[in-house]
Design a protein around this motif. Structure first.
Motif, PDB file in Angstrom:
ATOM      1  N   ALA A   1      47.529  37.177  40.871  1.00  0.00           N
ATOM      2  CA  ALA A   1      47.093  37.616  42.197  1.00  0.00           C
ATOM      3  C   ALA A   1      45.723  37.026  42.523  1.00  0.00           C
ATOM      4  N   ASP A   2      44.816  37.028  41.561  1.00  0.00           N
ATOM      5  CA  ASP A   2      43.492  36.440  41.770  1.00  0.00           C
ATOM      6  C   ASP A   2      43.596  34.936  41.994  1.00  0.00           C
ATOM      7  N   LEU A   3      44.425  34.260  41.195  1.00  0.00           N
ATOM      8  CA  LEU A   3      44.551  32.813  41.304  1.00  0.00           C
ATOM      9  C   LEU A   3      45.157  32.417  42.643  1.00  0.00           C
ATOM     10  N   SER A   4      46.069  33.230  43.143  1.00  0.00           N
ATOM     11  CA  SER A   4      46.654  32.959  44.448  1.00  0.00           C
ATOM     12  C   SER A   4      45.613  33.101  45.553  1.00  0.00           C
ATOM     13  N   LEU A   5      44.890  34.202  45.531  1.00  0.00           N
ATOM     14  CA  LEU A   5      43.893  34.451  46.568  1.00  0.00           C
ATOM     15  C   LEU A   5      42.751  33.442  46.542  1.00  0.00           C
ATOM     16  N   ALA A   6      42.452  32.909  45.382  1.00  0.00           N
ATOM     17  CA  ALA A   6      41.319  31.979  45.255  1.00  0.00           C
ATOM     18  C   ALA A   6      41.649  30.569  45.735  1.00  0.00           C
ATOM     19  N   GLY A   7      42.913  30.288  46.018  1.00  0.00           N
ATOM     20  CA  GLY A   7      43.341  28.919  46.269  1.00  0.00           C
ATOM     21  C   GLY A   7      42.538  28.165  47.310  1.00  0.00           C
ATOM     22  N   TYR A   8      42.202  28.820  48.403  1.00  0.00           N
ATOM     23  CA  TYR A   8      41.486  28.145  49.486  1.00  0.00           C
ATOM     24  C   TYR A   8      39.999  28.494  49.528  1.00  0.00           C
ATOM     25  N   CYS A   9      39.517  29.209  48.550  1.00  0.00           N
ATOM     26  CA  CYS A   9      38.166  29.767  48.636  1.00  0.00           C
ATOM     27  C   CYS A   9      37.048  28.812  48.232  1.00  0.00           C
ATOM     28  N   PHE A  10      37.389  27.614  47.789  1.00  0.00           N
ATOM     29  CA  PHE A  10      36.350  26.699  47.325  1.00  0.00           C
ATOM     30  C   PHE A  10      35.991  25.625  48.350  1.00  0.00           C
ATOM     31  N   TRP A  11      36.386  25.864  49.614  1.00  0.00           N
ATOM     32  CA  TRP A  11      35.989  24.999  50.734  1.00  0.00           C
ATOM     33  C   TRP A  11      35.408  25.840  51.875  1.00  0.00           C
ATOM     34  N   PRO A  12      34.471  26.750  51.649  1.00  0.00           N
ATOM     35  CA  PRO A  12      34.047  27.655  52.716  1.00  0.00           C
ATOM     36  C   PRO A  12      33.495  26.941  53.953  1.00  0.00           C
ATOM     37  N   ASP A  13      32.902  25.765  53.759  1.00  0.00           N
ATOM     38  CA  ASP A  13      32.367  25.029  54.909  1.00  0.00           C
ATOM     39  C   ASP A  13      33.486  24.517  55.817  1.00  0.00           C
ATOM     40  N   HIS A  14      34.704  24.440  55.300  1.00  0.00           N
ATOM     41  CA  HIS A  14      35.822  23.967  56.111  1.00  0.00           C
ATOM     42  C   HIS A  14      36.259  25.006  57.132  1.00  0.00           C
ATOM     43  N   TYR A  15      35.883  26.254  56.928  1.00  0.00           N
ATOM     44  CA  TYR A  15      36.299  27.313  57.860  1.00  0.00           C
ATOM     45  C   TYR A  15      35.135  28.223  58.230  1.00  0.00           C
ATOM     46  N   GLU A  16      33.951  27.606  58.313  1.00  0.00           N
ATOM     47  CA  GLU A  16      32.757  28.249  58.880  1.00  0.00           C
ATOM     48  C   GLU A  16      32.434  29.580  58.207  1.00  0.00           C
ATOM     49  N   THR A  17      32.442  29.578  56.877  1.00  0.00           N
ATOM     50  CA  THR A  17      32.214  30.821  56.140  1.00  0.00           C
ATOM     51  C   THR A  17      31.087  30.639  55.136  1.00  0.00           C
ATOM     52  N   ASP A  18      30.252  31.663  55.026  1.00  0.00           N
ATOM     53  CA  ASP A  18      29.218  31.722  53.996  1.00  0.00           C
ATOM     54  C   ASP A  18      29.548  32.917  53.108  1.00  0.00           C
ATOM     55  N   TRP A  19      29.858  32.665  51.839  1.00  0.00           N
ATOM     56  CA  TRP A  19      30.256  33.763  50.959  1.00  0.00           C
ATOM     57  C   TRP A  19      29.117  34.752  50.721  1.00  0.00           C
ATOM     58  N   ASN A  20      27.900  34.418  51.069  1.00  0.00           N
ATOM     59  CA  ASN A  20      26.812  35.399  50.994  1.00  0.00           C
ATOM     60  C   ASN A  20      27.059  36.579  51.934  1.00  0.00           C
ATOM     61  N   ASP A  21      27.885  36.354  52.946  1.00  0.00           N
ATOM     62  CA  ASP A  21      28.239  37.447  53.859  1.00  0.00           C
ATOM     63  C   ASP A  21      29.272  38.388  53.249  1.00  0.00           C
ATOM     64  N   TYR A  22      29.872  37.964  52.157  1.00  0.00           N
ATOM     65  CA  TYR A  22      30.890  38.758  51.456  1.00  0.00           C
ATOM     66  C   TYR A  22      30.527  38.767  49.971  1.00  0.00           C
ATOM     67  N   PRO A  23      29.512  39.535  49.594  1.00  0.00           N
ATOM     68  CA  PRO A  23      28.966  39.435  48.235  1.00  0.00           C
ATOM     69  C   PRO A  23      29.952  39.751  47.125  1.00  0.00           C
ATOM     70  N   ASN A  24      30.915  40.619  47.391  1.00  0.00           N
ATOM     71  CA  ASN A  24      31.878  40.942  46.338  1.00  0.00           C
ATOM     72  C   ASN A  24      32.854  39.794  46.111  1.00  0.00           C
ATOM     73  N   ILE A  25      33.228  39.105  47.181  1.00  0.00           N
ATOM     74  CA  ILE A  25      34.058  37.915  47.023  1.00  0.00           C
ATOM     75  C   ILE A  25      33.276  36.830  46.304  1.00  0.00           C
ATOM     76  N   LYS A  26      32.020  36.668  46.665  1.00  0.00           N
ATOM     77  CA  LYS A  26      31.184  35.655  46.004  1.00  0.00           C
ATOM     78  C   LYS A  26      31.097  35.920  44.504  1.00  0.00           C
ATOM     79  N   ALA A  27      30.887  37.178  44.111  1.00  0.00           N
ATOM     80  CA  ALA A  27      30.798  37.518  42.687  1.00  0.00           C
ATOM     81  C   ALA A  27      32.135  37.296  41.983  1.00  0.00           C
TER      82      ALA A  27
END
Length: 210
Positions: free
Chosen positions: A161-187
């Protein structure tokens, strides 16, 4: 021949999901480049492999060259062999499946749509793209809440489940996202990156046939 062949290309977060699992598991696997951006997935040859014309496609050579499409099915299939990422009881099976389905429908479903329109089509300001972006943000908020007091999404350890959800999470600049706004996702992403054998998409997915 490697145990697994993954037909994939760098820009595909769905391809990164099984690639990451294979990498973390220390599996014997090869990447076969699909020139998706130039329509290779629509060729008769590729459609003979996957009638849906979608990437990725996984071939399991350990079980008579089984051909598998859809990243969630790939993760579920691989968990039978690499059970460190599998559910261990009925409750965990329900939770893993629940988050896999939510990922495909709400998380990846909206994130990948907005990313494609914004990054690759230059249509990020259209009403359709902004609708996907709004849904993406709601999904980010939900996942961030889910991780408020837990390290992993579906169990007390990393699962598919974690590996599935993480699939697109390593390109945050591609979808105008700063993971600092979501600290639990960042951690949470930091914990994934700290796993043995972790590799980022650009380190394991091909950009050409070479």
């Amino acid at each position: 021949m490697a145990d697994y062949t993954l037909h994939c290309f760098l820009e595909s977060g769905n391809a990164y999901k099984p690639a990451l699992m294979l990498q973390l598991a220390g599996a014997d696997w090869d990447a076969a480049f699909v020139d998706f951006m130039n329509g290779a997935n629509r060729s008769p040859e590729f459609r003979a492999l996957n009638e849906m014309g979608e990437v990725p496609v996984l071939i399991d050579h350990t079980q008579g060259d089984i051909v598998i499409s859809q990243s969630g099915v790939m993760l579920w299939h691989l968990a039978d062999r690499f059970d460190q990422f599998a559910a261990r009881n009925a409750e965990e099976h329900r939770e893993v499946l629940r988050w896999l389905l939510w990922d495909n429908h709400k998380f990846t479903g909206n994130l990948a749509t907005f990313r494609f329109m914004h990054k690759f089509m230059g249509k990020g300001e259209t009403p359709e793209a902004q609708f996907a972006k709004a849904r993406m943000i709601q999904a980010f908020k939900l996942l961030n809440r889910r991780l408020e007091e837990r390290e992993w999404v579906a169990a007390d350890r990393v699962t598919i489940a974690d590996l599935s959800l993480a699939g697109y999470c390593f390109w945050p600049d591609h979808y105008e996202t700063d993971w600092n706004d979501y600290p639990n996702i960042k951690a949470w992403l930091g914990r994934i990156e700290a796993l043995p054998n972790f590799a980022r998409p650009e380190d394991i997915l091909p950009t050409s046939a070479a």
